[in-house]
Design an enzyme around this catalytic site. Structure first.
Site, mmCIF file in Angstrom:
data_model
loop_
_atom_site.group_PDB
_atom_site.id
_atom_site.type_symbol
_atom_site.label_atom_id
_atom_site.label_comp_id
_atom_site.label_asym_id
_atom_site.label_seq_id
_atom_site.Cartn_x
_atom_site.Cartn_y
_atom_site.Cartn_z
ATOM 1 N N GLU A 253 -21.258 -18.593 4.992
ATOM 2 C CA GLU A 253 -20.880 -17.963 3.729
ATOM 3 C C GLU A 253 -21.628 -16.653 3.548
ATOM 4 O O GLU A 253 -22.620 -16.378 4.199
ATOM 5 C CB GLU A 253 -21.175 -18.894 2.541
ATOM 6 C CG GLU A 253 -22.436 -19.718 2.642
ATOM 7 C CD GLU A 253 -23.723 -18.932 2.738
ATOM 8 O OE1 GLU A 253 -23.849 -17.897 2.043
ATOM 9 O OE2 GLU A 253 -24.610 -19.331 3.499
ATOM 10 N N GLU B 124 -25.190 -17.525 6.053
ATOM 11 C CA GLU B 124 -24.120 -16.956 6.876
ATOM 12 C C GLU B 124 -23.559 -17.940 7.898
ATOM 13 O O GLU B 124 -22.528 -17.698 8.492
ATOM 14 C CB GLU B 124 -24.562 -15.688 7.623
ATOM 15 C CG GLU B 124 -24.943 -14.516 6.764
ATOM 16 C CD GLU B 124 -25.230 -13.263 7.580
ATOM 17 O OE1 GLU B 124 -24.810 -13.174 8.766
ATOM 18 O OE2 GLU B 124 -25.897 -12.365 7.052
#
Length: 352
Positions: free
Chosen positions: A173, A316
Site C-alpha cells: 500500500e 509498500e
C-alpha cells in the site's frame, strides 16, 4: 466475483498435500523441523495449491494507493501530495518495493484505488473509487457502497493474477495517513485502547502522536463502528487501501493462492478479510512484524507467526517481498535436497 460470491468460493486447503509436504521435509537429509516457520510455510503453500510440490516461481506484489482525509487533523508529518508522488514512482518501477521485487523476480502492480488527484504513469492500474476518503473525525471515511466496491477491486486484482498464472501474491500500500486509519480499524475490531495501537508512523513528534490519538478517539466516538460488521468498520474509519488489501486476501483465498502479509496496514486489512470469511486465515502467511504498536497485536489476533522481526516499518509491501526471498531459499532445499536414503544416512527420528 462480487464480495458475497468470493466469500462463498473460499474452501479449506488440502490437508493431504500439507501432510505430504511435511513428510518430504522429514525425508530429506536435514534435522527434523530445522527450518522452523519457513518449512511450515512451504507445507502451508502445498496445502493451498493442493499439491505436495508447489511452485512460487511466478509471484506479484499488488500495491493499493489511496489518500486519507484524516490528514486534515495534523496526524502526519507530510501532506497528501506525497501519496501521488510515491504512486507515480511505483508506476516507474523506482520505489523501494518495486526495486526489491524486481531483484527477486517478482512483478509489481501499483493500483490507484483512491489517490486524491489523478496520477500519471502507464503502469498504474486505475481503479479509483473516489478522490481520497473524507475526514473521519467529521463524517464517515466513505459510504458503505464505496467500501464494498473497494474490497471488490482487491478481489478483481487477485482474480486477474490467478488468471495470468501467478503462484503467490503479496499485498502492499501507499497512502499518507494510513497508519491512522489502520490504528482506528484495529481499535474498532479488537476493542484495544487507541493509545496502545497508535504509533508515530513516518516520524511523528510527541505532539503529533497526541493529535493522532485524539483524531482516532474522536472518529470512534462519533461513528460507533460495529466490530461484528467489518464493512461498517471499513466505511466509517477505514481507508480505500485497506479495503483493497482485504479484497486481495479474500480473492487470493477464493482463487487458491497463498498471500504473504506485509506490515500493520496489511494486517489490519487481513483481520477484516478473516472476520468476513474465517477460512481466509489458512491462506495467509505473515511476512514480518511491523514496529508499529498494533503490529504484534494484529498478528496475535490473526494467530500468525512472522518470519522476520527486523524493526521494519516502511510499508509498500517491502516486508512481504523480503519474506518471499526467504521462502525462495527454503524451496531450494525442499526441491533440491536428496533424501536420507539417497545419501546413505539413517533418518532422524522424532523424540518422544
Amino acid at each position: 466475483m462480487d464480495l458475497q460470491q468470493t466469500i462463498a468460493a473460499v474452501r479449506p486447503p488440502c490437508e493431504n498435500s500439507r501432510a505430504a509436504a511435511r513428510q518430504r521435509f522429514c525425508d530429506i537429509a536435514m534435522p527434523l523441523g530445522s527450518l522452523g516457520l519457513l518449512q511450515e510455510a512451504v507445507a502451508q503453500i502445498a496445502a493451498i495449491r493442493r499439491t505436495p510440490r508447489p511452485s512460487i516461481a511466478k509471484r506479484a506484489v499488488v500495491m493499493f494507493c489511496a489518500d486519507n482525509g484524516v490528514v486534515a487533523q495534523g496526524v502526519t508529518q507530510c501532506g497528501q501530495e506525497v501519496t501521488a508522488a510515491v504512486a507515480e514512482n511505483m508506476g516507474r518501477g523506482q520505489s523501494s518495493v518495486c526495486l526489491m521485487a524486481r531483484h527477486i523476480g517478482m512483478d509489481s502492480f501499483p493500483v490507484d484505488i483512491g489517490v486524491a488527484c489523478d496520477v500519471q504513469g502507464e503502469r498504474i492500474l486505475r481503479r479509483k473509487i473516489r478522490y481520497g476518503t473524507a475526514d473521519m473525525t467529521k463524517e464517515p471515511a466513505m459510504t458503505r457502497e464505496q467500501a464494498v466496491r473497494a474490497v471488490e477491486v482487491g478481489i478483481e486484482m487477485a482474480e486477474r493474477c490467478a488468471a495470468e498464472g501467478y503462484d503467490l501474491l503479496c499485498g502492499g500500500e501507499m497512502g499518507i495517513g494510513n497508519t491512522t486509519t489502520s490504528a482506528a480499524v484495529t481499535a474498532a475490531l479488537t476493542g484495544a485502547a487507541v493509545e496502545t495501537v497508535t504509533g508515530r508512523g513516518a516520524g511523528l513528534s510527541s505532539e503529533g502522536l497526541c493529535r493522532k490519538v485524539r483524531a482516532i478517539e474522536t472518529a470512534l466516538a462519533l461513528h460507533h463502528p460495529d466490530p461484528d460488521d467489518p464493512i461498517d468498520v471499513l466505511h466509517k474509519v477505514g481507508g480505500l487501501d485497506i479495503a483493497g488489501l482485504a479484497g486481495l486476501y479474500l480473492g487470493a483465498a477464493a482463487c487458491g493462492l497463498p498471500a504473504v502479509l506485509d506490515g500493520v496496514i496489511s494486517c489490519a486489512a487481513a483481520l477484516i478479510a478473516v472476520r468476513l470469511c474465517p477460512t481466509v486465515h489458512d491462506y495467509l502467511i505473515a511476512g514480518h512484524r511491523s514496529e508499529e504498536p498494533a503490529g504484534a497485536l494484529l498478528l496475535n489476533e490473526l494467530g500468525l507467526h512472522p518470519f522476520i522481526t527486523a524493526g521494519m516499518r516502511l510499508g509498500e509491501g517491502t516486508g512481504a517481498v523480503a519474506a518471499v526471498s526467504l521462502l525462495d531459499l527454503v524451496f531450494a532445499a525442499y526441491d533440491g535436497m536428496p533424501s536420507f536414503n539417497e545419501v546413505g544416512i539413517e533418518a532422524y527420528q522424532p523424540l518422544t
